[in-house]
Design a protein around this motif. Structure first.
Motif, PDB file in Angstrom:
ATOM      1  N   PRO A 142       2.009  13.245  40.540  1.00 11.20           N
ATOM      2  CA  PRO A 142       2.154  13.738  41.910  1.00 11.20           C
ATOM      3  C   PRO A 142       0.851  14.229  42.529  1.00 11.20           C
ATOM      4  CG  PRO A 142       3.150  15.255  40.346  1.00 11.20           C
ATOM      5  CD  PRO A 142       2.825  14.010  39.585  1.00 11.20           C
ATOM      6  N   MET A 143      -0.173  14.440  41.710  1.00 16.50           N
ATOM      7  CA  MET A 143      -1.474  14.862  42.228  1.00 16.50           C
ATOM      8  C   MET A 143      -2.367  13.675  42.577  1.00 16.50           C
ATOM      9  SD  MET A 143      -1.869  18.234  42.337  1.00 16.50           S
ATOM     10  CE  MET A 143      -3.619  18.591  42.099  1.00 16.50           C
ATOM     11  N   ASP A 144      -1.967  12.480  42.154  1.00 19.21           N
ATOM     12  CA  ASP A 144      -2.799  11.294  42.356  1.00 19.21           C
ATOM     13  C   ASP A 144      -2.621  10.783  43.782  1.00 19.21           C
ATOM     14  OD1 ASP A 144      -4.491   9.179  41.897  1.00 19.21           O
ATOM     15  OD2 ASP A 144      -3.511   8.559  40.048  1.00 19.21           O
ATOM     16  N   ALA A 145      -3.738  10.517  44.464  1.00 17.39           N
ATOM     17  CA  ALA A 145      -3.691  10.132  45.880  1.00 17.39           C
ATOM     18  C   ALA A 145      -3.475   8.635  46.106  1.00 17.39           C
ATOM     19  CB  ALA A 145      -4.981  10.569  46.573  1.00 17.39           C
ATOM     20  N   VAL A 146      -3.281   7.862  45.055  1.00 19.29           N
ATOM     21  CA  VAL A 146      -3.093   6.416  45.226  1.00 19.29           C
ATOM     22  C   VAL A 146      -1.724   6.119  45.827  1.00 19.29           C
ATOM     23  CG1 VAL A 146      -4.651   5.798  43.364  1.00 19.29           C
ATOM     24  CG2 VAL A 146      -2.232   6.179  42.861  1.00 19.29           C
ATOM     25  N   ASP A 147      -1.550   4.903  46.337  1.00 14.90           N
ATOM     26  CA  ASP A 147      -0.273   4.492  46.910  1.00 14.90           C
ATOM     27  C   ASP A 147       0.824   4.552  45.864  1.00 14.90           C
ATOM     28  OD1 ASP A 147      -1.539   4.053  49.303  1.00 14.90           O
ATOM     29  OD2 ASP A 147      -1.760   1.884  49.008  1.00 14.90           O
ATOM     30  N   ASP A 148       2.071   4.658  46.346  1.00 15.04           N
ATOM     31  CA  ASP A 148       3.192   4.881  45.447  1.00 15.04           C
ATOM     32  C   ASP A 148       3.485   3.720  44.504  1.00 15.04           C
ATOM     33  OD1 ASP A 148       3.606   7.435  46.340  1.00 15.04           O
ATOM     34  OD2 ASP A 148       5.186   6.902  47.763  1.00 15.04           O
ATOM     35  N   ASN A 149       3.041   2.511  44.828  1.00 13.79           N
ATOM     36  CA  ASN A 149       3.312   1.392  43.918  1.00 13.79           C
ATOM     37  C   ASN A 149       2.180   1.195  42.899  1.00 13.79           C
ATOM     38  OD1 ASN A 149       1.651   0.508  46.078  1.00 13.79           O
ATOM     39  ND2 ASN A 149       2.089  -1.622  45.569  1.00 13.79           N
ATOM     40  N   TYR A 150       1.225   2.133  42.895  1.00 15.83           N
ATOM     41  CA  TYR A 150       0.178   2.116  41.880  1.00 15.83           C
ATOM     42  C   TYR A 150       0.552   3.071  40.748  1.00 15.83           C
ATOM     43  CZ  TYR A 150      -2.924  -0.545  44.907  1.00 15.83           C
ATOM     44  OH  TYR A 150      -3.474  -1.532  45.695  1.00 15.83           O
ATOM     45  N   THR A 151      -0.061   2.882  39.600  1.00 18.74           N
ATOM     46  CA  THR A 151       0.256   3.719  38.442  1.00 18.74           C
ATOM     47  C   THR A 151      -0.869   4.693  38.126  1.00 18.74           C
ATOM     48  OG1 THR A 151       0.913   3.702  36.116  1.00 18.74           O
ATOM     49  CG2 THR A 151      -0.691   2.032  36.794  1.00 18.74           C
ATOM     50  N   SER A 152      -0.496   5.825  37.572  1.00 19.50           N
ATOM     51  CA  SER A 152      -1.472   6.802  37.087  1.00 19.50           C
ATOM     52  C   SER A 152      -1.616   6.734  35.571  1.00 19.50           C
ATOM     53  CB  SER A 152      -1.039   8.225  37.479  1.00 19.50           C
ATOM     54  OG  SER A 152      -0.856   8.344  38.866  1.00 19.50           O
ATOM     55  N   TYR A 153      -0.812   5.889  34.926  1.00 25.04           N
ATOM     56  CA  TYR A 153      -0.778   5.872  33.467  1.00 25.04           C
ATOM     57  C   TYR A 153      -1.065   4.469  32.947  1.00 25.04           C
ATOM     58  CZ  TYR A 153       1.737   9.994  34.964  1.00 25.04           C
ATOM     59  OH  TYR A 153       2.093  11.157  35.612  1.00 25.04           O
ATOM     60  N   VAL A 154      -2.006   4.396  32.045  1.00 18.71           N
ATOM     61  CA  VAL A 154      -2.439   3.102  31.507  1.00 18.71           C
ATOM     62  C   VAL A 154      -2.526   3.178  29.994  1.00 18.71           C
ATOM     63  CG1 VAL A 154      -3.705   2.469  33.594  1.00 18.71           C
ATOM     64  CG2 VAL A 154      -4.877   3.722  31.762  1.00 18.71           C
ATOM     65  N   ALA A 155      -2.543   1.995  29.387  1.00 19.26           N
ATOM     66  CA  ALA A 155      -2.774   1.895  27.948  1.00 19.26           C
ATOM     67  C   ALA A 155      -4.248   1.604  27.714  1.00 19.26           C
ATOM     68  CB  ALA A 155      -1.910   0.777  27.362  1.00 19.26           C
ATOM     69  N   VAL A 156      -4.702   1.911  26.518  1.00 14.33           N
ATOM     70  CA  VAL A 156      -6.054   1.542  26.100  1.00 14.33           C
ATOM     71  C   VAL A 156      -5.912   0.276  25.267  1.00 14.33           C
ATOM     72  CG1 VAL A 156      -8.151   2.265  24.932  1.00 14.33           C
ATOM     73  CG2 VAL A 156      -6.689   3.971  26.046  1.00 14.33           C
TER      74      VAL A 156
END
Length: 255
Positions: A142-156
């Protein structure tokens, strides 16, 4: 001259003058409203610092919970298939089709979205347009300013990591310990759509501590193979972070 009448019998005397009435309800309401307004002017500024500090904490807790839910969904996938999801699925020619974020939807709160996705078609094919435009808040801090269809969580991703292209990983391959091996990391401003079969490499993970601004004031959130999540410092030692991201490096963290 008119005969003298007692005050109470005088028909020409105003009854309001004879019996003064208390202040009207309207007047009382006005006075009460003014009192409340004054109190608000005094109290609200005193409360604002607490409100401002509580909001980031609440967002951080929501972000931690998001990562926990994703961890559990990934483990739900493993329980069903006997292996963790691949970083992405591929077609017969080896072209990436769908992210692990799409593959775990049946184990997340996204069953109805999953039903709208054709896994045989690429993630950005017009057939999957409705699902692609769907907002899944489990994938966004909820703190991330990206659009709602983008993700804040990724795999390495990488040969040394749990996620390695289209090759799934079995839990037995993770010999560094499930409680110290990363599954997911929070990435501020990723510009990666949640359905997109794209994540970050180990090299890009290490660059997070050098170039990226964290959502949570100097820390970012990670999830581990055993399902738990935690905050780690942005300036964490690179060797420690590298050890956390690899599944069988033989490193002994905490020693």
């Amino acid at each position: 001259m008119s005969p003298h009448l007692p005050e109470e019998d005088n028909p020409y005397r105003s009854t309001d003058d004879a019996h003064p009435q208390p202040a009207s309800l309207k007047t009382k309401f006005i006075r009460t409203g003014l009192l409340i307004a004054v109190l608000m002017l005094i109290v609200v500024p005193l409360l604002m610092p607490a409100v401002r500090s509580a909001r980031p904490a609440a967002y951080r807790n929501q972000c931690i919970n998001n990562v926990k839910q994703l961890n559990l969904a990934i483990l739900g996938y493993e329980s069903k298939h006997g292996e963790l999801p691949p970083a992405y699925s591929v077609d017969e020619q080896g072209n990436p089709l769908h992210s692990w974020r799409t593959l775990i939807l049946p184990y997340l709160a996204g069953e109805t979205v999953s039903e709208k996705i054709d896994l045989t078609k690429p993630w950005d094919h017009e057939t999957n347009a409705i699902a692609r435009r769907t907002t899944l808040y489990e994938y966004k801090c909820p703190m991330d300013a990206v659009d709602d269809n983008y993700t804040s969580y990724v795999a390495v991703t990488g040969a040394e990591c749990v996620f390695n292209g289209s090759t799934p990983c079995k839990l037995s391959e993770i010999t560094d310990g499930s409680s110290s091996t990363l599954l997911l990391v929070e990435l501020t401003g990723s510009q990666i759509e949640w359905m997109e079969p794209r994540d970050i490499t180990l090299k890009e993970l290490l660059a997070i501590t050098e170039e990226s601004e964290a959502n949570h004031h100097g820390v970012f959130i990670v999830g581990y193979v055993d399902g738990h999540s935690e905050l780690i410092e942005v300036d964490i030692d690179h060797e420690v972070l590298r050890a956390m991201a690899t599944k069988a490096g033989g490193e002994k963290l905490g020693e």
